[in-house]
Every structure is written in structure tokens, then in C-alpha cells.
Design a protein around this motif. Structure first.
Motif, PDB file in Angstrom:
ATOM      1  N   VAL A  28      12.843  -5.234   3.319  1.00 18.29           N
ATOM      2  CA  VAL A  28      12.710  -4.104   4.250  1.00 18.29           C
ATOM      3  C   VAL A  28      13.582  -4.327   5.482  1.00 18.29           C
ATOM      4  O   VAL A  28      14.259  -3.402   5.958  1.00 18.29           O
ATOM      5  CB  VAL A  28      11.232  -3.884   4.627  1.00 18.29           C
ATOM      6  N   VAL A  29      13.600  -5.551   6.006  1.00 21.31           N
ATOM      7  CA  VAL A  29      14.449  -5.854   7.169  1.00 21.31           C
ATOM      8  C   VAL A  29      15.920  -5.666   6.814  1.00 21.31           C
ATOM      9  O   VAL A  29      16.698  -5.073   7.586  1.00 21.31           O
ATOM     10  CB  VAL A  29      14.168  -7.291   7.686  1.00 21.31           C
ATOM     11  N   ALA A  30      16.330  -6.133   5.644  1.00 23.83           N
ATOM     12  CA  ALA A  30      17.721  -5.966   5.218  1.00 23.83           C
ATOM     13  C   ALA A  30      18.065  -4.491   5.025  1.00 23.83           C
ATOM     14  O   ALA A  30      19.180  -4.059   5.346  1.00 23.83           O
ATOM     15  CB  ALA A  30      17.980  -6.740   3.929  1.00 23.83           C
ATOM     16  N   LEU A  31      17.116  -3.713   4.543  1.00 23.07           N
ATOM     17  CA  LEU A  31      17.349  -2.282   4.369  1.00 23.07           C
ATOM     18  C   LEU A  31      17.524  -1.589   5.724  1.00 23.07           C
ATOM     19  O   LEU A  31      18.389  -0.719   5.874  1.00 23.07           O
ATOM     20  CB  LEU A  31      16.200  -1.656   3.589  1.00 23.07           C
ATOM     21  N   VAL A  33      18.611  -3.053   8.491  1.00 18.69           N
ATOM     22  CA  VAL A  33      19.913  -3.499   9.003  1.00 18.69           C
ATOM     23  C   VAL A  33      21.038  -2.735   8.303  1.00 18.69           C
ATOM     24  O   VAL A  33      22.004  -2.309   8.952  1.00 18.69           O
ATOM     25  CB  VAL A  33      20.068  -5.026   8.817  1.00 18.69           C
ATOM     26  N   ALA A  34      20.923  -2.522   6.997  1.00 18.66           N
ATOM     27  CA  ALA A  34      21.949  -1.779   6.262  1.00 18.66           C
ATOM     28  C   ALA A  34      22.018  -0.334   6.742  1.00 18.66           C
ATOM     29  O   ALA A  34      23.117   0.230   6.883  1.00 18.66           O
ATOM     30  CB  ALA A  34      21.659  -1.827   4.763  1.00 18.66           C
ATOM     31  N   THR A  35      20.875   0.271   7.017  1.00 17.67           N
ATOM     32  CA  THR A  35      20.858   1.645   7.512  1.00 17.67           C
ATOM     33  C   THR A  35      21.515   1.741   8.885  1.00 17.67           C
ATOM     34  O   THR A  35      22.350   2.624   9.136  1.00 17.67           O
ATOM     35  CB  THR A  35      19.415   2.170   7.577  1.00 17.67           C
ATOM     36  N   LEU A  36      21.157   0.825   9.771  1.00 18.50           N
ATOM     37  CA  LEU A  36      21.755   0.838  11.115  1.00 18.50           C
ATOM     38  C   LEU A  36      23.250   0.519  11.062  1.00 18.50           C
ATOM     39  O   LEU A  36      24.038   1.097  11.815  1.00 18.50           O
ATOM     40  CB  LEU A  36      21.020  -0.142  12.020  1.00 18.50           C
ATOM     41  N   ALA A  37      23.654  -0.380  10.180  1.00 22.81           N
ATOM     42  CA  ALA A  37      25.077  -0.701  10.044  1.00 22.81           C
ATOM     43  C   ALA A  37      25.849   0.479   9.472  1.00 22.81           C
ATOM     44  O   ALA A  37      27.011   0.699   9.817  1.00 22.81           O
ATOM     45  CB  ALA A  37      25.253  -1.926   9.154  1.00 22.81           C
ATOM     46  N   LEU A  54      19.561  -8.300  -3.433  1.00 26.91           N
ATOM     47  CA  LEU A  54      18.932  -9.574  -3.800  1.00 26.91           C
ATOM     48  C   LEU A  54      17.441  -9.565  -3.468  1.00 26.91           C
ATOM     49  O   LEU A  54      16.630 -10.148  -4.190  1.00 26.91           O
ATOM     50  CB  LEU A  54      19.630 -10.730  -3.081  1.00 26.91           C
ATOM     51  N   GLY A  55      17.086  -8.895  -2.387  1.00 27.09           N
ATOM     52  CA  GLY A  55      15.678  -8.791  -2.014  1.00 27.09           C
ATOM     53  C   GLY A  55      14.877  -7.973  -3.014  1.00 27.09           C
ATOM     54  O   GLY A  55      13.721  -8.294  -3.306  1.00 27.09           O
ATOM     55  N   VAL A  56      15.471  -6.905  -3.530  1.00 25.42           N
ATOM     56  CA  VAL A  56      14.784  -6.105  -4.549  1.00 25.42           C
ATOM     57  C   VAL A  56      14.573  -6.947  -5.804  1.00 25.42           C
ATOM     58  O   VAL A  56      13.489  -6.929  -6.404  1.00 25.42           O
ATOM     59  CB  VAL A  56      15.585  -4.824  -4.867  1.00 25.42           C
ATOM     60  N   PHE A  57      15.584  -7.694  -6.195  1.00 25.19           N
ATOM     61  CA  PHE A  57      15.449  -8.585  -7.352  1.00 25.19           C
ATOM     62  C   PHE A  57      14.364  -9.635  -7.092  1.00 25.19           C
ATOM     63  O   PHE A  57      13.529  -9.912  -7.958  1.00 25.19           O
ATOM     64  CB  PHE A  57      16.780  -9.263  -7.654  1.00 25.19           C
TER      65      PHE A  57
END
Length: 102
Positions: A28-31, A33-37, A54-57
Motif C-alpha cells: 500500500v505504501v509503494a502504491l 508513492v507510485a501514485t504521487l510519483a 513485488l509487494g502484490v506477489f
């Protein structure tokens, strides 16, 4: 009100659940960060998307680990000589006749 007590999870099941929650929270944190980026058009988008994938996996792996750990713990609780819960009344007829009182 009836006091219903739940059985405590086995240690390996609780450990698998903690791992799955950690993977999920990092995903969720990576998602985020990806949205903000993506909004900021930052070059950080590609690594953030890779971390999300990788987090989903890892989350799927953790959920599978929970299921397998629960099955192993339940099998250990039943013992080596107990009948399978899936067997039901499909036991051979001679076994059913022997278990009935005379």
C-alpha cells in the motif's frame, strides 16, 4: 450474552499472518508513492511500480502461507490416526459396522 471463546491461532499461523500484513502494508505504501510519483512526473515512478508489483506477489505468497499453515496446524491438532474431515460417512461399510455398538 453468551461468552464465545475463540481458540488461539498456532504460532506458525500467527507468524504467517504477520508476514502477510507486513507485505500488504508495504504494498500500500509503494502504491501511494507510485501514485504521487505519477502525479509529480517523477523518475521515482518505475522503482515504485516495481516495488508495488513485488509487494502484490509477496502478499499473495503470504496469504497462501496462511492457508497452508492453518491446514498443517489443524492436521497436527487432529493427530495421526484420526479420520479425515472430508471422509464423512464414506467410510467402508465394514468399518462403520465395527464402530457401532452391538
Amino acid at each position: 450474552m453468551k461468552d464465545v471463546r475463540r481458540r488461539r491461532l498456532a504460532d506458525e499461523v500467527r507468524a504467517a499472518a504477520v508476514r502477510a500484513w507486513l507485505f500488504f502494508s508495504c504494498t500500500v505504501v509503494a502504491l501511494i508513492v507510485a501514485t504521487l510519483a505519477s502525479v509529480a512526473r517523477s523518475p521515482l515512478l518505475t522503482p515504485a511500480l516495481l516495488c508495488t508489483a513485488l509487494g502484490v506477489f509477496g502478499t499473495a505468497w503470504g496469504l497462501l502461507d496462511i492457508v497452508i499453515s492453518r491446514q498443517i496446524a489443524a492436521q497436527r491438532r487432529r493427530g495421526p490416526n484420526s479420520a479425515s474431515p472430508l471422509a464423512g460417512s464414506r467410510a467402508p461399510k465394514d468399518l462403520r459396522d465395527r464402530s457401532a455398538p452391538p
